[in-house]
Design an enzyme around this catalytic site. Structure first.
Site, short mmCIF file in Angstrom:
data_model
loop_
_atom_site.label_atom_id
_atom_site.label_comp_id
_atom_site.label_asym_id
_atom_site.label_seq_id
_atom_site.Cartn_x
_atom_site.Cartn_y
_atom_site.Cartn_z
N LYS A 8 0.92 -1.03 0.00
CA LYS A 8 0.11 0.01 0.05
C LYS A 8 0.88 1.33 -0.06
O LYS A 8 1.72 1.29 0.83
CB LYS A 8 -0.79 -0.04 1.27
CG LYS A 8 -1.71 1.36 1.50
CD LYS A 8 -2.51 1.21 2.71
CE LYS A 8 -2.96 2.41 3.14
NZ LYS A 8 -4.06 2.33 4.45
N SER A 24 -2.69 3.19 -17.48
CA SER A 24 -1.90 2.61 -16.46
C SER A 24 -1.68 3.66 -15.33
O SER A 24 -2.26 4.74 -15.34
CB SER A 24 -0.72 2.06 -16.89
OG SER A 24 0.14 3.16 -17.48
N THR A 56 -5.84 -0.85 -12.37
CA THR A 56 -5.10 -0.58 -13.60
C THR A 56 -4.15 -1.45 -13.29
O THR A 56 -3.91 -2.24 -12.45
CB THR A 56 -4.84 0.95 -14.01
OG1 THR A 56 -4.35 0.96 -15.12
CG2 THR A 56 -4.00 1.61 -12.95
N TYR A 57 -2.90 -1.20 -13.98
CA TYR A 57 -1.52 -1.82 -13.92
C TYR A 57 -0.62 -0.67 -13.72
O TYR A 57 -0.50 0.36 -14.14
CB TYR A 57 -1.30 -2.76 -15.03
CG TYR A 57 -1.11 -2.02 -16.22
CD1 TYR A 57 0.20 -1.53 -16.76
CD2 TYR A 57 -2.06 -1.99 -16.95
CE1 TYR A 57 0.20 -1.03 -18.02
CE2 TYR A 57 -2.13 -1.31 -18.41
CZ TYR A 57 -0.77 -0.92 -18.69
OH TYR A 57 -0.92 -0.24 -20.17
N GLY A 72 -4.43 7.38 -19.27
CA GLY A 72 -5.42 6.88 -19.92
C GLY A 72 -6.81 7.35 -19.62
O GLY A 72 -6.84 8.29 -18.71
N ALA A 73 -7.63 6.47 -19.65
CA ALA A 73 -9.12 6.94 -19.26
C ALA A 73 -9.34 7.05 -17.74
O ALA A 73 -10.15 8.14 -17.50
CB ALA A 73 -10.12 5.67 -19.49
N ALA A 74 -8.49 6.70 -17.02
CA ALA A 74 -8.77 6.87 -15.64
C ALA A 74 -8.13 8.29 -15.16
O ALA A 74 -8.65 8.62 -14.10
CB ALA A 74 -7.80 5.93 -14.97
#
Length: 123
Positions: A8, A24, A56-57, A72-74
């Site tokens: 975390k 990502s 995501t990664y 990206g989209a996030a």
């Protein structure tokens, strides 16, 4: 088998949000290593500011930069400066789960590590 939190990064600040990317989250390599997150590993991202949660990664960001870039989209789910929690998980046996110790990485407002610990979360 149980899915347990293994790493975390707590209250990191988003340093960039780039919609025009394949997708990502780029994370300072120092932070990835401290939280035991590997490149291309699946992570969950929790935005403290607006409650958005996405998966995501991870990809390696510049070492020592404090980089947390949502790509990206996030990128639509964050703003630069938002505080996020980044979580990685491991699937372990029932026996391993009984003594599981996640890696907890705490950072300051510049995403510099202030504390790393293994063990239970404080309430």
């Amino acid at each position: 088998m149980r899915t347990m939190m293994k790493g975390k990064i707590h209250r990191a600040r988003v340093t960039s949000a780039r919609l025009d990317y394949e997708g990502s989250i780029s994370i300072d390599t120092v932070l990835m290593e401290a939280a035991d997150i590997l490149p291309y590993e699946k992570v969950h991202v929790l935005n403290i500011e607006n409650g958005a949660r996405f998966e995501t990664y991870a990809v390696e960001g510049e070492r020592g930069s404090g980089e947390i870039g949502v790509l990206g989209a996030a990128a639509r789910l964050v703003s630069v400066g938002d505080k996020v929690i980044i979580l990685a998980y491991a699937v372990v046996t029932e026996e391993e789960a009984q003594h599981w110790q996640p890696r907890l990485v705490y950072v300051d407002e510049h995403n510099t590590i202030v504390k790393v610990k293994e063990g239970v979360l404080s309430h």
